[in-house]
Design an enzyme around this catalytic site. Structure first.
Site, PDB file in Angstrom:
ATOM      1  N   ASN A  36       0.904  -1.212  -0.045  1.00  0.00           N
ATOM      2  CA  ASN A  36      -0.116   0.062   0.099  1.00  0.00           C
ATOM      3  C   ASN A  36       0.988   1.338  -0.075  1.00  0.00           C
ATOM      4  O   ASN A  36       1.970   1.219   0.598  1.00  0.00           O
ATOM      5  CB  ASN A  36      -1.045   0.167   1.174  1.00  0.00           C
ATOM      6  CG  ASN A  36      -0.452  -0.435   2.499  1.00  0.00           C
ATOM      7  OD1 ASN A  36       0.698  -0.983   2.645  1.00  0.00           O
ATOM      8  ND2 ASN A  36      -1.093   0.174   3.576  1.00  0.00           N
ATOM      9  N   GLU A  49      -3.032  -4.586  -3.276  1.00  0.00           N
ATOM     10  CA  GLU A  49      -3.456  -5.646  -4.217  1.00  0.00           C
ATOM     11  C   GLU A  49      -3.507  -4.905  -5.666  1.00  0.00           C
ATOM     12  O   GLU A  49      -3.204  -5.295  -6.683  1.00  0.00           O
ATOM     13  CB  GLU A  49      -4.861  -5.948  -3.935  1.00  0.00           C
ATOM     14  CG  GLU A  49      -4.975  -6.754  -2.591  1.00  0.00           C
ATOM     15  CD  GLU A  49      -5.215  -5.985  -1.553  1.00  0.00           C
ATOM     16  OE1 GLU A  49      -4.702  -4.642  -1.258  1.00  0.00           O
ATOM     17  OE2 GLU A  49      -6.037  -6.659  -0.771  1.00  0.00           O
ATOM     18  N   CYS A  80     -10.276  -5.045   0.271  1.00  0.00           N
ATOM     19  CA  CYS A  80     -11.317  -3.973   0.140  1.00  0.00           C
ATOM     20  C   CYS A  80     -12.480  -4.373  -1.022  1.00  0.00           C
ATOM     21  O   CYS A  80     -11.949  -4.816  -1.929  1.00  0.00           O
ATOM     22  CB  CYS A  80     -10.814  -2.487   0.423  1.00  0.00           C
ATOM     23  SG  CYS A  80     -10.329  -1.897  -1.017  1.00  0.00           S
ATOM     24  N   CYS A  83     -10.660  -3.237  -4.196  1.00  0.00           N
ATOM     25  CA  CYS A  83      -9.679  -3.967  -4.663  1.00  0.00           C
ATOM     26  C   CYS A  83     -10.421  -5.414  -5.204  1.00  0.00           C
ATOM     27  O   CYS A  83     -10.044  -5.866  -6.068  1.00  0.00           O
ATOM     28  CB  CYS A  83      -8.756  -4.635  -3.655  1.00  0.00           C
ATOM     29  SG  CYS A  83      -7.434  -3.464  -3.204  1.00  0.00           S
TER      30      CYS A  83
HETATM   31  N1  THU Z   1      -5.387  -1.639   2.413  1.00  0.00           N
HETATM   32  C1  THU Z   1      -4.713  -2.286   1.447  1.00  0.00           C
HETATM   33  O1  THU Z   1      -3.643  -2.266   0.888  1.00  0.00           O
HETATM   34  N2  THU Z   1      -5.655  -3.373   1.029  1.00  0.00           N
HETATM   35  C2  THU Z   1      -6.832  -3.545   1.351  1.00  0.00           C
HETATM   36  O2  THU Z   1      -7.459  -4.487   0.699  1.00  0.00           O
HETATM   37  C3  THU Z   1      -7.350  -2.937   2.526  1.00  0.00           C
HETATM   38  C4  THU Z   1      -6.744  -1.540   3.114  1.00  0.00           C
HETATM   39  C5  THU Z   1      -4.525  -0.409   2.786  1.00  0.00           C
HETATM   40  C6  THU Z   1      -5.245   0.829   2.459  1.00  0.00           C
HETATM   41  C7  THU Z   1      -4.670   1.990   3.554  1.00  0.00           C
HETATM   42  O3  THU Z   1      -3.303   2.137   3.075  1.00  0.00           O
HETATM   43  C8  THU Z   1      -4.347   0.886   4.795  1.00  0.00           C
HETATM   44  O4  THU Z   1      -4.463  -0.120   4.272  1.00  0.00           O
HETATM   45  C9  THU Z   1      -5.463   1.157   5.868  1.00  0.00           C
HETATM   46  O5  THU Z   1      -6.775   1.256   5.193  1.00  0.00           O
END
Ligand code: THU
Length: 126
Positions: A36, A49, A80, A83
């Site tokens: 992320n 993702e 999420c 994603c």
């Molecule tokens: N995040 C992801 O990288 N993938 C997900 O499927 C859920 C959330 C990240 C986004 C943000 O940087 C942090 O997790 C908190 O939401």
């Protein structure tokens, strides 16, 4: 999952402090990882993702067969909603493995995570 865990060490998450790593495998055996990437303008952050998918597509990949997502949370956290939609475009039947430090492992398919998805097929019927 080890590659996803390694990618999580590169997460740029100074705001949420929630580190996420992903590693996917394409139908021709290539592996792309992602983490992320947050931003001071919070809404512009990118999930791990989606980083992996963008790396795959920009290197010519169009289909993936499996993806591992690593977080430090228990139970392992799952992709999420945004994603799920992005994953569906390039791997509707791909396996999705979610893991953490405690070796807890949850497995789904992309389709299982997004029942009744809107996808490329819908546009062909317009
Ligand atoms: N995040 C992801 O990288 N993938 C997900 O499927 C859920 C959330 C990240 C986004 C943000 O940087 C942090 O997790 C908190 O939401």
């Amino acid at each position: 999952m080890n590659l996803a865990k390694d990618a999580a060490t590169r997460a740029y998450a100074p705001y949420s402090k929630f580190l996420v790593g992903a590693a996917l495998e394409t139908d021709d055996g290539r592996i792309f990882t992602g983490c992320n990437v947050e931003n001071a303008s919070y809404g512009l952050g990118r999930c791990a993702e989606q980083t992996a998918i963008q790396k795959m597509v920009s290197e010519g990949g169009r289909k993936f067969t499996r993806i591992a997502v690593f977080t430090h949370s228990s139970p392992p956290s799952s992709p999420c909603g945004a994603c799920r939609q992005v994953l569906y475009e390039f791997g509707p039947d791909a396996r999705v493995m979610m893991g953490n430090d405690s070796a807890e492992l949850i497995e789904y398919t992309v389709r299982g995570l997004l029942p009744g998805a809107f996808g490329p097929d819908n546009l062909e019927q317009a």
